[in-house]
Design an enzyme around this catalytic site. Structure first.
Site, PDB file in Angstrom:
ATOM      1  N   HIS A  72       0.833  -1.204   0.000  1.00  0.00           N
ATOM      2  CA  HIS A  72       0.000   0.000   0.000  1.00  0.00           C
ATOM      3  C   HIS A  72       0.869   1.255   0.000  1.00  0.00           C
ATOM      4  O   HIS A  72       1.905   1.291   0.658  1.00  0.00           O
ATOM      5  CB  HIS A  72      -0.943   0.006   1.211  1.00  0.00           C
ATOM      6  CG  HIS A  72      -2.084  -0.933   1.050  1.00  0.00           C
ATOM      7  ND1 HIS A  72      -1.946  -2.296   1.176  1.00  0.00           N
ATOM      8  CD2 HIS A  72      -3.377  -0.705   0.741  1.00  0.00           C
ATOM      9  CE1 HIS A  72      -3.110  -2.872   0.957  1.00  0.00           C
ATOM     10  NE2 HIS A  72      -3.989  -1.926   0.680  1.00  0.00           N
ATOM     11  N   SER A  89      -6.156   3.352  -5.915  1.00  0.00           N
ATOM     12  CA  SER A  89      -5.606   4.206  -4.855  1.00  0.00           C
ATOM     13  C   SER A  89      -5.698   5.680  -5.225  1.00  0.00           C
ATOM     14  O   SER A  89      -5.994   6.526  -4.379  1.00  0.00           O
ATOM     15  CB  SER A  89      -4.153   3.834  -4.542  1.00  0.00           C
ATOM     16  OG  SER A  89      -4.114   2.620  -3.833  1.00  0.00           O
ATOM     17  N   PHE A 124       0.958   3.552   6.914  1.00  0.00           N
ATOM     18  CA  PHE A 124      -0.339   3.696   7.569  1.00  0.00           C
ATOM     19  C   PHE A 124      -1.427   3.357   6.555  1.00  0.00           C
ATOM     20  O   PHE A 124      -1.406   3.840   5.426  1.00  0.00           O
ATOM     21  CB  PHE A 124      -0.506   5.143   8.051  1.00  0.00           C
ATOM     22  CG  PHE A 124      -1.862   5.438   8.614  1.00  0.00           C
ATOM     23  CD1 PHE A 124      -2.158   5.121   9.935  1.00  0.00           C
ATOM     24  CD2 PHE A 124      -2.840   6.035   7.835  1.00  0.00           C
ATOM     25  CE1 PHE A 124      -3.403   5.397  10.466  1.00  0.00           C
ATOM     26  CE2 PHE A 124      -4.086   6.323   8.355  1.00  0.00           C
ATOM     27  CZ  PHE A 124      -4.372   5.992   9.672  1.00  0.00           C
ATOM     28  N   ILE A 125      -2.373   2.521   6.968  1.00  0.00           N
ATOM     29  CA  ILE A 125      -3.465   2.123   6.075  1.00  0.00           C
ATOM     30  C   ILE A 125      -4.794   2.427   6.748  1.00  0.00           C
ATOM     31  O   ILE A 125      -5.013   2.072   7.913  1.00  0.00           O
ATOM     32  CB  ILE A 125      -3.389   0.628   5.710  1.00  0.00           C
ATOM     33  CG1 ILE A 125      -2.062   0.332   5.012  1.00  0.00           C
ATOM     34  CG2 ILE A 125      -4.569   0.229   4.830  1.00  0.00           C
ATOM     35  CD1 ILE A 125      -1.821  -1.124   4.735  1.00  0.00           C
TER      36      ILE A 125
END
Length: 173
Positions: A72, A89, A124-125
């Protein structure tokens, strides 16, 4: 001529290659999740299909789960600036306003991304489609106090939400 709509019935009769080609985008640059869930067909619902994918993810070795997390991009990070994100995204970050940050907001994201990456070793997701830039910044700050195991679990939970939204957008029941 446009492609026919992607239906659950069609997915249930696809071979593994077709299934992965159709849904491999759901888990960021990690089509292995979809590939391993294929054998659980036929699915009674989109929810059941996504549930099978999450079972694959949760049963995967830690190294595989961490590789998915690390696939990610950072939110409002270098890949976004360089326009190197996946189409999914890019749309998700734009929908949360992350493509229109003030210089101060951008600096805050940059600082929190750096602190988070240093602390946990992965980006960070969060399911940005369910948040806005204010709630994302608040979550980034709050989650810095988690331990690594809790943050891995939270990242996987957020990946589940992201992938579910992506699949719901692409597939009709």
């Amino acid at each position: 001529m446009s492609a026919p709509p992607l239906t659950l019935a069609l997915l249930n009769i696809m071979n593994q290659t077709g299934f992965v080609t159709a849904l491999g985008f759901a888990f960021e640059l990690s089509p292995w999740v979809v590939e391993r869930a294929w054998s659980a067909r036929p699915f009674d619902s989109i929810e059941a299909m996504h549930g099978a994918m999450m079972q694959v993810l949760n049963a995967a070795p830690l190294d595989d789960r961490l590789a998915l997390i690390r696939a990610h991009p950072e939110l409002a990070g270098k890949a976004a600036i360089a326009r190197q994100l996946t189409a999914e995204s890019t749309a998700e970050q734009a929908g949360a306003g992350l493509d229109k940050l003030t210089p101060e907001e951008f600096a805050r994201f940059h600082d929190l991304n750096a602190a988070y990456g240093k602390r946990f070793g992965f980006p960070f997701i969060i399911a940005v489609r369910l948040n806005d830039k204010t709630s994302i910044l608040r979550a980034m700050q709050a989650r810095l106090s988690n331990d690594r195991e809790a943050e891995i679990a939270e990242a996987l939970l957020q990946i589940g939400l992201i992938s579910k939204l992506r699949i719901q957008d692409a597939v009709t029941d």
